[in-house]
Write a protein that holds these residues in place. Structure first.
Motif, PDB file in Angstrom:
ATOM      1  N   VAL A   2     -18.733 -39.711   7.336  1.00 19.91           N
ATOM      2  CA  VAL A   2     -17.500 -39.773   6.610  1.00 19.91           C
ATOM      3  C   VAL A   2     -17.713 -40.739   5.438  1.00 19.91           C
ATOM      4  CG1 VAL A   2     -15.230 -40.913   6.548  1.00 19.91           C
ATOM      5  CG2 VAL A   2     -16.016 -39.637   8.396  1.00 19.91           C
ATOM      6  N   THR A  35      -7.816 -36.734   5.674  1.00 19.88           N
ATOM      7  CA  THR A  35      -7.597 -38.014   6.423  1.00 19.88           C
ATOM      8  C   THR A  35      -6.386 -38.409   5.968  1.00 19.88           C
ATOM      9  OG1 THR A  35      -8.723 -39.300   4.475  1.00 19.88           O
ATOM     10  CG2 THR A  35     -10.286 -38.435   6.239  1.00 19.88           C
ATOM     11  N   THR A  36      -5.738 -39.065   6.988  1.00 15.87           N
ATOM     12  CA  THR A  36      -4.330 -39.716   6.852  1.00 15.87           C
ATOM     13  C   THR A  36      -4.354 -41.267   6.335  1.00 15.87           C
ATOM     14  OG1 THR A  36      -4.140 -40.075   9.068  1.00 15.87           O
ATOM     15  CG2 THR A  36      -3.496 -37.923   8.270  1.00 15.87           C
ATOM     16  N   GLY A  67      -6.724 -31.006   7.196  1.00 14.68           N
ATOM     17  CA  GLY A  67      -7.815 -31.037   6.780  1.00 14.68           C
ATOM     18  C   GLY A  67      -8.221 -32.188   5.762  1.00 14.68           C
ATOM     19  N   ILE A 109      -9.338 -42.782  12.811  1.00 20.15           N
ATOM     20  CA  ILE A 109      -9.979 -41.657  13.166  1.00 20.15           C
ATOM     21  C   ILE A 109     -10.837 -41.512  14.276  1.00 20.15           C
ATOM     22  CG2 ILE A 109     -11.576 -39.532  12.299  1.00 20.15           C
ATOM     23  CD1 ILE A 109     -11.134 -40.775   9.372  1.00 20.15           C
ATOM     24  N   ILE A 136     -12.626 -34.298  16.811  1.00 21.20           N
ATOM     25  CA  ILE A 136     -11.599 -35.249  16.079  1.00 21.20           C
ATOM     26  C   ILE A 136     -10.169 -35.137  16.808  1.00 21.20           C
ATOM     27  CG2 ILE A 136     -10.698 -36.013  14.027  1.00 21.20           C
ATOM     28  CD1 ILE A 136     -13.083 -34.746  12.362  1.00 21.20           C
ATOM     29  N   LEU A 195     -11.772 -33.520   5.015  1.00 15.30           N
ATOM     30  CA  LEU A 195     -12.708 -34.058   6.176  1.00 15.30           C
ATOM     31  C   LEU A 195     -12.447 -32.907   7.396  1.00 15.30           C
ATOM     32  CD1 LEU A 195     -15.105 -35.812   6.913  1.00 15.30           C
ATOM     33  CD2 LEU A 195     -13.313 -37.201   8.203  1.00 15.30           C
ATOM     34  N   SER A 196     -13.781 -32.410   7.862  1.00 16.18           N
ATOM     35  CA  SER A 196     -13.395 -31.575   9.174  1.00 16.18           C
ATOM     36  C   SER A 196     -14.545 -31.810  10.054  1.00 16.18           C
ATOM     37  CB  SER A 196     -13.674 -30.135   8.835  1.00 16.18           C
ATOM     38  OG  SER A 196     -14.965 -29.622   8.155  1.00 16.18           O
ATOM     39  N   ILE A 247      -6.781 -37.041  11.003  1.00 21.45           N
ATOM     40  CA  ILE A 247      -6.819 -35.763  10.062  1.00 21.45           C
ATOM     41  C   ILE A 247      -5.611 -35.096  10.250  1.00 21.45           C
ATOM     42  CG2 ILE A 247      -8.156 -33.995   9.683  1.00 21.45           C
ATOM     43  CD1 ILE A 247      -9.758 -36.472   9.352  1.00 21.45           C
ATOM     44  N   SER A 248      -5.044 -34.657   9.318  1.00 24.80           N
ATOM     45  CA  SER A 248      -3.809 -33.591   9.224  1.00 24.80           C
ATOM     46  C   SER A 248      -4.265 -32.710   7.926  1.00 24.80           C
ATOM     47  CB  SER A 248      -2.622 -34.443   8.832  1.00 24.80           C
ATOM     48  OG  SER A 248      -1.477 -33.757   8.905  1.00 24.80           O
TER      49      SER A 248
END
Length: 415
Positions: free
Chosen positions: A191, A127-128, A125, A132, A118, A87-88, A122-123
């Protein structure tokens, strides 16, 4: 704590079977009065808590939107997003560009790039799995356009009801009642759509009203233009179609899939109606005409020959295409003189200023898609948690598998 005033020997005597050691039977004590003392433990006083309501959507994939039309910015916080999803900001921007103002002459002339940022979740590119945070700044506010509306109520707008409820309101841009609030929904919907399908599936738009038929699209453009130059507005209908929806989404009774979809899309500004499947037209059919007969296709799957149910039966998706129609009223804020009243109850006339859509429907398409995606993802996560924690019944159930290539959601509109 409770205690008896009767003496211990006396109580022990009553426990003897038959005749007590005191020379009489227990039944002879029917007239005896026993006093019981009860002492209550002191409890700390309860505190009344007021929780923020109306700003959060979803149960598993939660979205909280924030911000106002003429504040510093708008956005959302997404909770419950699965980790390791590519995700970007660019992924969200595609959807935000579809709803942003100033795209053509038939939308509001307000110039906003709606560039999203964002801030968390996000890390590298991906999702963690943590919240968010998405933010979109407001850059083209004109608060002075609303000076008359700070005194007089716009007919059919939320000005009056916000005053009725809160005793005050944000005058500039309508505050939270503005369609600018939907930026957070569309960002979160981007998303959700990414999770629901195998690839982006970006819709290629061939005209400014997003109608799939070029001939009718031009007629719609002409109709909006004719209304716009008169300082008036017009409404319309958005048809949303969801393909390749897994079977089994939705729960009986209060969390039926169509009920969640209705609440989701009717929470959008300017909505006035919702129907799915045959909708109101189905009321003119007989049962034999309306029923969707089952058959087995060449792959051995149970299907329906018709789809008047709209892909949902008993509140649960059946694997067929889900389609629904959402009615949008004409924009309330118009440039024609109207009768109204002031906040101090004086009758007056109002010509509203500001920059507003002559028709909300073209920009409503990505909003509808976003809300439908949020519902489907939320129900999908609920289904996986309950019904696929253990192996499914292969005779009756199909496990949720990656969806086929192509867009899950598509929309069209009509005036």
């Amino acid at each position: 704590m409770a205690s008896s005033l009767a003496s211990k020997p006396f109580v022990e005597a009553l426990r003897a079977d038959g005749v007590t050691g005191l020379g009489f039977r227990p039944s002879d004590l029917r007239g005896l009065s026993v006093q019981v003392a009860i002492r209550r433990r002191s409890c700390p006083p309860r505190r009344l808590e007021v929780q923020a309501i109306g700003n959060v959507f979803g149960n598993y994939f939660k979205v909280a939107t924030y911000g106002e039309s003429h504040g510093g910015g708008v956005g959302c916080i997404i909770s419950g997003c699965p980790p390791r999803i590519p995700l970007s900001e660019a992924d969200m921007q595609v959807e935000l560009d579809r709803r942003r103002p100033g795209q053509s002459r038939i939308t509001t002339p307000r110039k906003e790039t709606d560039t999203c940022q964002i801030f968390s979740g996000i890390s590298e590119g991906m999702t963690t799995g943590t919240p968010i945070h998405v933010f979109v700044p407001n850059t083209d506010q004109r608060g002075h356009d609303y000076s008359e509306m700070s005194i007089a109520y716009r007919p059919s707008h939320a000005d009056a009801t916000y005053d009725y409820k809160y005793g005050l309101r944000s005058v500039q841009g309508g505050g939270r009642s503005s369609a600018r609030e939907t930026i957070g929904r569309v960002a979160a919907g981007a998303v959700a759509k990414r999770i629901l399908k195998m690839k982006a599936g970006t819709e290629i738009e061939s005209n400014i009203v997003r109608c799939p038929d070029p001939e009718y699209a031009q007629k719609m453009i002409d109709a909006i233009d004719a209304i716009r130059v008169k300082g008036d507005s017009v409404g319309g209908v958005v048809t949303c179609i969801a393909r390749n929806v897994p079977r089994g989404l939705g729960c009986p009774v209060f969390d039926k899939l169509e009920a969640d979809l209705a609440k989701a899309v009717l929470s959008l500004p300017a909505t006035k109606g919702f129907e799915f499947g045959s909708g109101f037209a189905g009321t003119f059919m007989t049962g034999s005409e309306h029923n969707d007969e089952f058959y087995t296709d060449k792959n051995g799957n149970i299907r329906t020959r018709t789809n008047r149910s709209g892909g949902i039966q008993g509140g649960i998706s059946n694997g067929e295409t889900i389609y629904m129609r959402i009615a949008f009223k004409p924009t309330s804020t118009i440039g024609k003189k109207q009768n109204t009243v002031t906040r101090d109850r004086q009758e007056t006339e109002l010509i509203a200023r500001g920059r507003h859509d002559p028709c909300v429907v073209p920009r409503a398409v990505p909003m509808v898609e976003a809300m439908v995606a949020l519902v489907l993802l939320d129900q999908l996560m609920a289904h996986l948690a309950q019904c696929e924690m253990f192996p499914v019944n292969p005779v009756l159930q199909q496990p949720v598998s990656p969806l086929v290539n192509g867009p899950l959601l598509s929309s069209k509109l009509a005036l």
